[in-house]
Write an enzyme that holds these catalytic residues in place. Structure first.
Site, PDB file in Angstrom:
ATOM      1  N   ASP A   1      -8.826  44.641 -35.231  1.00 48.39           N
ATOM      2  CA  ASP A   1      -7.878  44.942 -36.301  1.00 48.39           C
ATOM      3  C   ASP A   1      -6.489  44.502 -35.886  1.00 48.39           C
ATOM      4  O   ASP A   1      -6.092  44.690 -34.740  1.00 48.39           O
ATOM      5  CB  ASP A   1      -7.871  46.453 -36.596  1.00 48.39           C
ATOM      6  CG  ASP A   1      -6.911  46.806 -37.732  1.00 48.39           C
ATOM      7  OD1 ASP A   1      -6.940  46.103 -38.761  1.00 48.39           O
ATOM      8  OD2 ASP A   1      -6.150  47.768 -37.587  1.00 48.39           O
TER       9      ASP A   1
ATOM     10  N   GLU B   1     -10.804  40.924 -40.070  1.00 47.85           N
ATOM     11  CA  GLU B   1     -10.479  41.026 -41.474  1.00 47.85           C
ATOM     12  C   GLU B   1      -9.877  39.708 -41.931  1.00 47.85           C
ATOM     13  O   GLU B   1      -9.181  39.050 -41.175  1.00 47.85           O
ATOM     14  CB  GLU B   1      -9.418  42.118 -41.649  1.00 47.85           C
ATOM     15  CG  GLU B   1      -9.858  43.281 -42.480  1.00 47.85           C
ATOM     16  CD  GLU B   1      -8.732  44.276 -42.627  1.00 47.85           C
ATOM     17  OE1 GLU B   1      -8.584  44.804 -43.714  1.00 47.85           O
ATOM     18  OE2 GLU B   1      -8.000  44.518 -41.652  1.00 47.85           O
TER      19      GLU B   1
ATOM     20  N   ASP C   1      -5.515  52.567 -35.729  1.00 50.35           N
ATOM     21  CA  ASP C   1      -5.920  51.169 -35.595  1.00 50.35           C
ATOM     22  C   ASP C   1      -7.340  51.021 -35.032  1.00 50.35           C
ATOM     23  O   ASP C   1      -8.086  50.144 -35.444  1.00 50.35           O
ATOM     24  CB  ASP C   1      -4.926  50.419 -34.707  1.00 50.35           C
ATOM     25  CG  ASP C   1      -3.546  50.319 -35.351  1.00 50.35           C
ATOM     26  OD1 ASP C   1      -3.459  50.494 -36.581  1.00 50.35           O
ATOM     27  OD2 ASP C   1      -2.566  50.082 -34.618  1.00 50.35           O
TER      28      ASP C   1
END
Ligand SMILES: [Zn+2]
Length: 405
Positions: free
Chosen positions: A190, A274, A355
């Protein structure tokens, strides 16, 4: 397992002699001139007569230009970079006609990067010494790593950046890259808010140590530049200083990202990230993330090609996936997750680092995708689909087991 055959660019700084710098500056100017004149000719042919000019026709034009008095100086530099400029223009037009790119633009002395490309007939490479056409001495290259054993470059590109630094990039066949042995491990990554990136393993990777000091230097240099009078010699000096600091930040960043991505790819069979976009960041207000858009896109590119080199899988998940609002333990989605919340406790009792929790969710979603389709990537199946946030269903318990092997 067969080795993948890839070409790889090796880029180094070099320090030209005065004569080399003069020769290269002349060559850059001629490359720009030829590119722009050919673009002009092609534009006129296309807009006035609806004609396309081929590479061969533009090459014939170049020969004719060299014979005229006012352009005879084009014959003084190596002809190869000029031909390569015409090839690049050809490529730009091919992309334009295939609707892959915008109409080619003129190269400006100020805004375009100075560069010249040499193919094998225009350089000699022997025992680690590279000599370009029209030069008597080899370039003084700062070798930061060797070229692959027994390899010679097929193309050499020389460039100079806005800070006045010289680079040579050598394209080589790289036979040395072989897929690594398969692993079972997988990791979710992330782009963190409290750290550069957070991993689903719980590890958080901070910004490089010198980052803050470099930023302070940049602010100082920019303030200096703003104070200098327009057009003064001091302003030019200050501008160069700013460019140098920028360049150093970029270099260190890239170096750091190289180490990080190599490690992630070596240690894991599957890496899940992502698919971030500027649009996404503006919409969900994650502007304060530690990793900038540019760095994230570098990180992604590096992961892509390294995964391919080493036989790993890179899975990218939908950009509307609510990774920070979803509890990775029970699957509950919270309504909101303000940016200032760094850690939180879910009703199920799980305590999360913001996170790391997001990274675990990203991993789980990626593994669910990898399990249900042959390389089906959710962002392809729902291109730009904003509504996909609500439809995204991740089986929390099974994916959690997978997330923590
Ligand atoms: Zn929960």
């Amino acid at each position: 397992m067969a080795a993948t055959h890839v070409k790889r660019a090796y880029k180094f700084r070099f320090y030209p002699t005065d004569a080399q710098a003069a020769e290269l500056s002349r060559t850059f100017g001629c490359v720009r001139k030829v590119y722009n004149m050919a673009l002009q000719a092609r534009t006129e042919a296309w807009s006035l007569r609806g004609e396309r000019i081929s590479y061969n026709a533009s090459s014939a034009m170049l020969t004719a230009w060299k014979r005229t008095a006012e352009l005879s100086y084009l014959s003084e530099v190596s002809s190869v970079p000029l031909q390569q400029a015409l090839r690049h223009l050809q490529g730009a037009f091919t992309n334009f006609f295939a609707k892959r790119a915008r109409y080619p633009r003129f190269k400006s002395k100020k805004k375009s990067r100075d560069s010249a490309e040499y193919t094998t007939s225009a350089f000699r490479y022997r025992d680690g010494r590279l000599t370009l056409a029209k030069m008597s001495e080899p370039l003084a290259i700062a070798w930061s790593r060797p070229l692959p054993e027994g390899r010679s470059p097929s193309t050499v590109t020389v460039s100079r950046d806005a800070a006045g630094r010289w680079f040579v990039s050598m394209l080589c066949d790289d036979p040395g890259v072989e897929p690594l042995p398969m692993l079972d491990s997988a990791v979710g990554v992330d782009a963190g808010i409290t750290s550069l990136v957070a991993l689903s393993t719980g590890e958080k990777i901070a910004n490089p140590r010198h980052e803050r000091r470099d930023r302070e230097r940049l602010v100082r240099a920019q303030r200096d530049l703003a104070r200098k009078a327009n057009g003064s010699a001091n302003r030019e000096k200050a501008r160069r200083k700013v460019a140098r600091v920028h360049a150093r930040i970029a270099d260190r960043r890239r170096d750091f990202l190289h180490k990080l991505t190599t490690r992630l790819v070596r240690e894991n069979q599957t890496v899940v990230i992502e698919d971030l976009t500027v649009r996404n960041m503006l919409r969900n207000g994650r502007l304060s993330r530690a990793i900038s858009d540019a760095s994230w896109s570098d990180l992604r590119t590096m992961l892509e090609y390294k995964a391919q080199w080493y036989g790993r899988d890179l899975v990218t998940i939908d950009r509307w996936f609510p990774s920070s609002k979803l509890c990775s333990a029970c699957g509950t989605i919270r309504d909101r997750m303000p940016l200032n919340v760094r850690a939180w406790e879910c009703d199920c009792g799980a305590v999360h680092d913001r996170d790391v929790n997001a990274a675990r969710n990203i991993l789980a979603a990626g593994l669910a995708v990898a399990a249900c389709g042959d390389g089906v990537r959710p962002q392809r199946s729902t291109p730009g689909g904003r509504s996909s946030v609500k439809q995204e269903v991740v089986p929390p318990l099974r994916s959690r087991a997978a997330a923590q092997p």
